[in-house]
Design an enzyme around this catalytic site. Structure first.
Site, mmCIF file in Angstrom:
data_model
loop_
_atom_site.group_PDB
_atom_site.id
_atom_site.type_symbol
_atom_site.label_atom_id
_atom_site.label_comp_id
_atom_site.label_asym_id
_atom_site.label_seq_id
_atom_site.Cartn_x
_atom_site.Cartn_y
_atom_site.Cartn_z
ATOM 1 C CG HIS A 1 -2.068 -1.022 1.049
ATOM 2 N ND1 HIS A 1 -3.231 -0.956 1.766
ATOM 3 C CD2 HIS A 1 -2.178 -2.125 0.270
ATOM 4 C CE1 HIS A 1 -4.013 -1.986 1.455
ATOM 5 N NE2 HIS A 1 -3.378 -2.714 0.534
ATOM 6 C CD GLU B 1 -14.394 4.026 -1.840
ATOM 7 O OE1 GLU B 1 -14.999 3.588 -0.841
ATOM 8 O OE2 GLU B 1 -13.778 5.119 -1.838
#
Length: 410
Positions: A183, A277
């Site tokens: 990440h 998203e």
């Protein structure tokens, strides 16, 4: 999951129009070669064929360059050549014939473990005058941070022949460094005013910090091209807040592009398991992670679990423009199409998918989403980045040990 009534008025109008056109009370399959279904919070167009009234040639996908090791990003130079990054730590020049140069010299060391390494690359808006190139990378810690790492952004001057970078400066370092190989986020996008957006993941093990304004984890930051802080950033002067922060509450933002008409930043980010998203990432907004989500914990039963945070919405937290659930696509690089080669796609948003192994096309009406479809799934490859070339073609990077650049053209 959001209901029709939960959606903004602009999207309710779009859904109503599509339902009426289908001649049914809810979105359903209809004739004309289109199948419209609901997946997430928007209609999905699949198996589409051009109508007889608007014929369009089927786009072709051909290999433009090959033998790249986990290519991550692509940036076209004014002369039509391009810079491509490889995650192990190499940057190469790609000729207009698709031939690759030797690695560009002058790059700092990268921490190429897990998802880390050499990541995004972007040209200065005044590249033709200053030849400045910007890149993001996983930087290993030193001293008290030995064994940790974090996303960093550097810039340097590209030599006239494209073989070397000089005057290298590190402009930004994510704080704190973390013992993680996941990440990193790491997209770079210049705003119309010349400031630079940097997307940052929450490093997986520190997801609660996405809500902590004192650090850069799970944030989008905005800096000047020299690394200084713009005085109009939303949290400048707020006690305990990092002045670089533009927005917060992000999981792992791996796609970013500026809307060609509005100049606003749009981003795509990974959810946990599902809940990927697309957001319009406005100043000072909180996008909810991990307080709200449309995705579930890793290894939870797909489609039969409580979303991370226990809810999909809460006051003061932004809703995504669209999301994918329950199955993830792992969205990565993104680009708005403005070219002439595919007039039917002008104004559309394209997003690469890693888990989904496809190129997603989002048809837009202003800030509203009309439909979306997965393209080129037959390639069967992880799409790390998508860029529009100076010729109007789309260029895709495939994330593999033997990766390539695929050109989408007529």
């Amino acid at each position: 999951m959001a209901t029709h009534a939960d959606l903004p008025p602009s999207r309710r109008r779009v859904l109503a129009a599509l339902s009426a056109a289908a001649g049914c009370g809810v979105l359903c399959s209809c004739g004309g070669g289109y199948v419209v279904v609901v997946w997430g919070n928007v209609p999905v167009v699949s198996a589409s064929q051009p109508s007889p009234a608007q014929p369009a040639p089927r786009p072709l996908a051909t290999t433009y360059a090959r033998d790249l090791v986990h290519p991550w990003s692509l940036a076209f130079l004014p002369d039509g050549t391009a810079l491509v990054t490889e995650r192990p730590g190499r940057m190469r020049l790609v000729g207009m014939d698709g031939q690759l140069s030797a690695p560009v010299s002058g790059l700092p060391a990268v921490d190429a473990r897990g998802e880390g390494g050499l990541l995004d690359v972007a040209l200065d808006p005044n590249f033709s005058l200053n030849r400045l190139v910007y890149w993001s990378y996983a930087e290993a810690g030193t001293g008290v941070d030995v064994g940790r790492n974090g996303t960093a952004v550097a810039r340097g001057v590209l030599s006239p022949d494209g073989s070397a970078l000089s005057e290298v400066q590190v402009l930004f370092r994510q704080v704190p460094k973390v013992d993680s190989t996941a990440h990193f986020g790491s997209r770079l996008t210049f705003a119309p005013d010349g400031t630079l957006f940097v997307t940052l993941g929450e490093r997986l093990s520190r997801r609660e910090d996405a809500q902590n304004l004192a650090n850069h984890l799970g944030k989008v930051v905005r800096i000047r091209s020299d690394g200084s802080v713009p005085p109009d950033n939303p949290f400048v002067g707020q006690a305990g807040a990092a002045a670089e922060i533009w927005s917060l509450g992000h999981c792992n933002v791996q796609g970013a592009a500026v809307h060609p008409a509005s100049g606003e930043l749009w981003t795509s980010e990974h959810g946990p398991q599902g809940g990927d998203e697309v957001n319009i990432t406005r100043a000072g907004r909180n996008f909810g992670w991990p307080r709200v989500s449309y995705g579930c914990e890793e290894r939870a039963p797909v489609g039969a679990c409580i979303p991370v945070g226990g809810q999909t919405a809460a006051p003061g937290l932004e809703q995504p423009l669209t999301y994918w659930a329950p199955a993830p696509i792992a969205p990565s690089g993104m680009a708005f199409y403005t070219g002439a080669l595919f007039p039917q796609w002008r104004g559309n948003l394209f997003i690469g998918a890693l888990a989904g192994r496809a190129l997603w096309r989002l048809s837009l009406d202003g800030d509203g989403l009309v439909a979306r479809e997965a393209l080129f799934a037959e390639l069967g490859e992880r799409i790390r980045d998508v860029r529009q070339g100076p010729d109007g073609a789309l260029y895709l990077l495939t994330d593999d040990e033997v990766g390539r650049i695929v050109r989408i053209h007529t």
